[in-house]
Structure formats: C-alpha cells, structure tokens
Write a protein that holds these residues in place. Structure first.
Motif, short mmCIF file in Angstrom:
data_model
loop_
_atom_site.label_atom_id
_atom_site.label_comp_id
_atom_site.label_asym_id
_atom_site.label_seq_id
_atom_site.Cartn_x
_atom_site.Cartn_y
_atom_site.Cartn_z
N LEU A 58 -5.77 9.80 -15.19
CA LEU A 58 -4.84 8.67 -15.18
C LEU A 58 -4.20 8.49 -13.80
O LEU A 58 -4.04 7.35 -13.34
CB LEU A 58 -3.76 8.87 -16.25
N LYS A 59 -3.88 9.59 -13.12
CA LYS A 59 -3.32 9.50 -11.77
C LYS A 59 -4.32 8.84 -10.83
O LYS A 59 -3.96 7.98 -10.02
CB LYS A 59 -2.97 10.89 -11.23
N GLN A 63 -3.91 5.34 -8.87
CA GLN A 63 -4.06 5.21 -7.42
C GLN A 63 -5.04 4.09 -7.07
O GLN A 63 -4.79 3.31 -6.16
CB GLN A 63 -4.55 6.53 -6.81
N ARG A 64 -6.17 4.04 -7.82
CA ARG A 64 -7.16 2.98 -7.57
C ARG A 64 -6.54 1.61 -7.82
O ARG A 64 -6.71 0.68 -7.03
CB ARG A 64 -8.38 3.16 -8.48
N LYS A 65 -5.81 1.49 -8.91
CA LYS A 65 -5.19 0.20 -9.24
C LYS A 65 -4.13 -0.17 -8.21
O LYS A 65 -4.00 -1.33 -7.83
CB LYS A 65 -4.61 0.22 -10.65
N ASP A 66 -3.40 0.83 -7.75
CA ASP A 66 -2.39 0.60 -6.71
C ASP A 66 -3.06 0.10 -5.43
O ASP A 66 -2.59 -0.84 -4.79
CB ASP A 66 -1.61 1.89 -6.45
N GLU A 67 -4.20 0.71 -5.06
CA GLU A 67 -4.95 0.28 -3.89
C GLU A 67 -5.46 -1.15 -4.08
O GLU A 67 -5.41 -1.96 -3.15
CB GLU A 67 -6.11 1.23 -3.60
N SER A 72 -5.19 -6.86 -2.83
CA SER A 72 -4.97 -8.23 -3.29
C SER A 72 -3.76 -8.85 -2.61
O SER A 72 -3.79 -10.01 -2.20
CB SER A 72 -4.77 -8.26 -4.81
N SER A 73 -2.70 -8.08 -2.48
CA SER A 73 -1.49 -8.56 -1.82
C SER A 73 -1.79 -8.92 -0.37
O SER A 73 -1.35 -9.96 0.14
CB SER A 73 -0.41 -7.49 -1.90
N HIS A 74 -2.57 -8.07 0.29
CA HIS A 74 -2.94 -8.32 1.69
C HIS A 74 -3.79 -9.59 1.78
O HIS A 74 -3.60 -10.42 2.67
CB HIS A 74 -3.70 -7.11 2.25
N GLN A 75 -4.73 -9.74 0.83
CA GLN A 75 -5.58 -10.93 0.83
C GLN A 75 -4.75 -12.19 0.60
O GLN A 75 -5.00 -13.23 1.22
CB GLN A 75 -6.66 -10.82 -0.25
#
Length: 105
Positions: A58-59, A63-67, A72-75
């Motif tokens: 789950l961690k 982490q993958r989802k956070d990345e 997405s935020s950067h895009q």
C-alpha cells in the motif's frame, strides 16, 4: 497388618493414584495449552508478516499515485503556461491585424 492398617494403606494408595492421575491430567492439559500457544504465536507471526507485506504494498502504491499526481499537476501547470503564451500570441496577432487593416484603409 491389622484390618484397619490395610484399609488405611489401601485408602492412601487410592489417594496417591488419584493425585497422580490429577497431576498427569494437569501435565497433559499444560502440554496441550503450550502447543496451542505455539500455534497461536505462529499464526500471529504469519498474520504480522502478511500485514507488513500488505502495508509495504500500500505504501508503494501510495507513492506511485503521489508521483502520478505530481506529474499531472506539473503537466497542468505547463499546459496553463502554454495556454497563456498562446493567448498573448493571439492578442499580439489581433493587434497586428488591426494595425494592418488600419494602414490598408
């Protein structure tokens, strides 16, 4: 030995046998409980390991989802920046067209 002595000895032997039986039963129960405790501890370790693996999984997923969210935020930021650049270019082009039209008239 007198009859009374014989009865006393027989009674004592019976009591001793009962006590030995009780002691044997208690030891058997104790062994059984020790086996159950060992099995419970083993199951507990298995559950602990399983939970630890699930927690790590789950961690890692988090982490993958956070990345992914950061990407997405950067895009989105890049797209907004490009959009603003295009708006400025469009405004500049509109001004140039208006100037050319006014010169041509």
């Amino acid at each position: 030995l007198s009859d009374m002595d014989m009865k006393t000895k027989a009674f004592e032997a019976k009591l001793r046998a009962e006590k030995e039986g009780q002691i044997k039963n208690a030891l058997d129960e104790m062994c059984s409980l020790e086996v159950k405790l060992a099995e419970s501890e083993k199951k507990g370790k298995i559950v602990e390991i399983s939970l630890s693996k699930e927690n790590n999984k789950l961690k890692s997923e988090l982490q993958r989802k956070d990345e992914d969210v950061k990407k997405s935020s950067h895009q989105v930021s890049e797209s907004e920046s490009r959009l603003e650049t295009l708006r400025l270019e469009l405004d500049s082009s509109k001004k140039a067209i208006v100037e050319l039209k006014s010169k041509g008239s």
